[in-house]
Design an enzyme around this catalytic site. Structure first.
Site, short mmCIF file in Angstrom:
data_model
loop_
_atom_site.label_atom_id
_atom_site.label_comp_id
_atom_site.label_asym_id
_atom_site.label_seq_id
_atom_site.Cartn_x
_atom_site.Cartn_y
_atom_site.Cartn_z
N GLU A 1 -15.36 27.94 25.70
CA GLU A 1 -15.00 27.32 24.42
C GLU A 1 -16.01 26.26 24.02
O GLU A 1 -16.03 25.83 22.87
CB GLU A 1 -13.60 26.70 24.52
CG GLU A 1 -12.50 27.73 24.56
CD GLU A 1 -11.11 27.10 24.57
OE1 GLU A 1 -11.01 25.87 24.74
OE2 GLU A 1 -10.14 27.87 24.42
N ASP B 1 -19.01 26.57 23.39
CA ASP B 1 -19.77 27.11 22.25
C ASP B 1 -18.76 27.88 21.39
O ASP B 1 -18.72 29.11 21.39
CB ASP B 1 -20.89 28.01 22.76
CG ASP B 1 -21.86 27.23 23.63
OD1 ASP B 1 -22.77 26.60 23.08
OD2 ASP B 1 -21.68 27.21 24.86
N HIS C 1 -20.35 26.69 33.87
CA HIS C 1 -20.61 28.11 34.12
C HIS C 1 -19.81 28.61 35.33
O HIS C 1 -19.26 29.71 35.32
CB HIS C 1 -22.10 28.34 34.42
CG HIS C 1 -23.03 27.95 33.31
ND1 HIS C 1 -23.90 26.89 33.41
CD2 HIS C 1 -23.25 28.50 32.09
CE1 HIS C 1 -24.61 26.79 32.30
NE2 HIS C 1 -24.24 27.75 31.48
P1 AMP Z 1 -25.38 29.16 28.26
O1 AMP Z 1 -26.00 29.41 29.58
O2 AMP Z 1 -25.54 27.74 27.78
O3 AMP Z 1 -25.75 30.19 27.23
O4 AMP Z 1 -23.82 29.31 28.47
C1 AMP Z 1 -23.27 30.44 29.09
C2 AMP Z 1 -21.77 30.38 28.93
O5 AMP Z 1 -21.27 29.21 29.55
C3 AMP Z 1 -21.31 30.33 27.46
O6 AMP Z 1 -20.18 31.15 27.28
C4 AMP Z 1 -20.98 28.87 27.27
O7 AMP Z 1 -20.02 28.64 26.26
C5 AMP Z 1 -20.44 28.52 28.64
N1 AMP Z 1 -20.50 27.07 28.88
C6 AMP Z 1 -21.58 26.26 28.76
N2 AMP Z 1 -21.23 24.99 29.01
C7 AMP Z 1 -19.90 25.00 29.29
C8 AMP Z 1 -18.94 23.98 29.63
N3 AMP Z 1 -19.28 22.71 29.70
N4 AMP Z 1 -17.67 24.36 29.84
C9 AMP Z 1 -17.30 25.68 29.76
N5 AMP Z 1 -18.15 26.67 29.45
C10 AMP Z 1 -19.43 26.33 29.21
#
Ligand code: AMP
Length: 305
Positions: A165, A167, A54
């Site tokens: 990327e 997701d 994040h």
């Molecule tokens: P989330 O809080 O899991 O909904 O994720 C929020 C954003 O962070 C989304 O755009 C995810 O794709 C991105 N994200 C989550 N994990 C990663 C990671 N390991 N690397 C890059 N982006 C991530």
């Protein structure tokens, strides 16, 4: 300020220099101030429990705009009743601390009643890139994601929004929604941030037991190998669906052999449309996968070539 107050439409809260907003009125006022100073705005939508993945996106957003808004909202609309909405990690104090170190200007943390007030009845129903893969196993998911992202875009009115990327199908669904609905913002993607052993960082990795954690990188290993085999196969002839099925089956055997309990899918798709590639296609391909390790579902994806 107590944690509970922070979670629920807490109003404007100063944490060091970083305001945490819970009402749309306050958010609009701050963004209007930036706009009148001709400053550009980036949005990073998250569900909190922030990790380095994040934060890398936060830095990317901040490098592309004057201001960065990070939303933290555990969106009930994208969880099915049997999923982990209640136990999804909520670490808002630590999240704010981390965001204050990467130049985030505002945390937008509405509660559920602010996001979905009494009488809320409109939903975005994505198709195209949303069809298949995750939707075969989580049919409610992309409707919930698209609806909340559409609302976040409308609430913050950013010039750009950053997505990971990690997701990958979600990224494609959001790009498609922005294109289809002519939403006036740019979608900027950041690469997946991984542990040293290849495991993609995820808020859900904390559910893994030590044994499961040691098995987890096998998913990335298998799909990375699959990506190489698909690239090789493509060099030597048409990529028939029979050939792709055989290669995916080999990867599935490797993942199950490493100790994963169940595989939802391992698939090779066109990187833009997420459709199955035609045998003679020459465009970029992506491998996408979801598999269960005990009670934890992990997803990952890699590019071919
Ligand atoms: P989330 O809080 O899991 O909904 O994720 C929020 C954003 O962070 C989304 O755009 C995810 O794709 C991105 N994200 C989550 N994990 C990663 C990671 N390991 N690397 C890059 N982006 C991530």
């Amino acid at each position: 300020m107590a944690k509970e107050e922070r979670k629920g439409g807490a109003g404007s809260v100063e944490n060091g220099s970083i305001p945490v907003l819970g009402t749309l009125v306050e958010l609009r006022q701050i963004v209007r101030g930036w706009r009148s100073a001709r400053e550009t705005v980036a949005l990073l939508p998250t569900m909190g429990a922030l990790h380095e993945g994040h934060l890398a996106l936060a830095r990317l957003g901040k490098s592309r705009a004057h201001r960065l808004v990070t939303s933290i909202f555990v969106n009930p609309a994208q969880f099915a009743p049997h999923e982990d909405f209640d136990r999804y990690p909520r670490t808002i104090e630590a999240d704010i601390e981390k965001l204050s170190k990467v130049g985030c200007d505002v945390v937008w943390a509405p509660d559920v009643a602010e996001m979905y007030p009494e009488g809320f009845a409109t939903r975005v129903l994505p198709a195209g890139a949303a069809e298949g893969l995750e939707s075969d196993f989580r049919p409610h998911f992309f409707g919930g994601v698209a609806t909340v992202c559409c609302k976040l875009f409308s609430q913050v009115q950013p010039d750009l929004a950053v997505f990971g990327e990690k997701d990958y199908q979600q990224l494609c669904v959001i790009r498609q929604m922005v294109r289809d609905l002519n939403l006036p913002l740019e979608i900027v993607a950041g690469p997946t941030v991984r542990e040293g052993d290849g495991l993609a960082l995820s808020s859900r990795n904390r559910y893994l037991s030590p044994t499961e954690r040691s098995i987890a990188p096998a998913l990335n290993r298998a799909i990375s190998k699959l990506a190489e085999r698909v690239a090789d196969a493509r060099r030597t002839g048409p990529l028939t669906s029979r050939k792709l099925t055989d290669l995916c089956d080999t990867a599935k055997r490797e993942v199950l052999g490493a100790g994963f309990a169940k595989i939802d899918y391992i698939a090779v798709r066109d990187a833009a449309t997420l459709r199955e590639p035609a045998p003679d296609s020459t465009g970029p391909l992506r491998i996408l996968a979801a598999a269960w390790l005990g009670k934890t579902r992990l997803i990952d994806n890699v590019a071919v070539g």
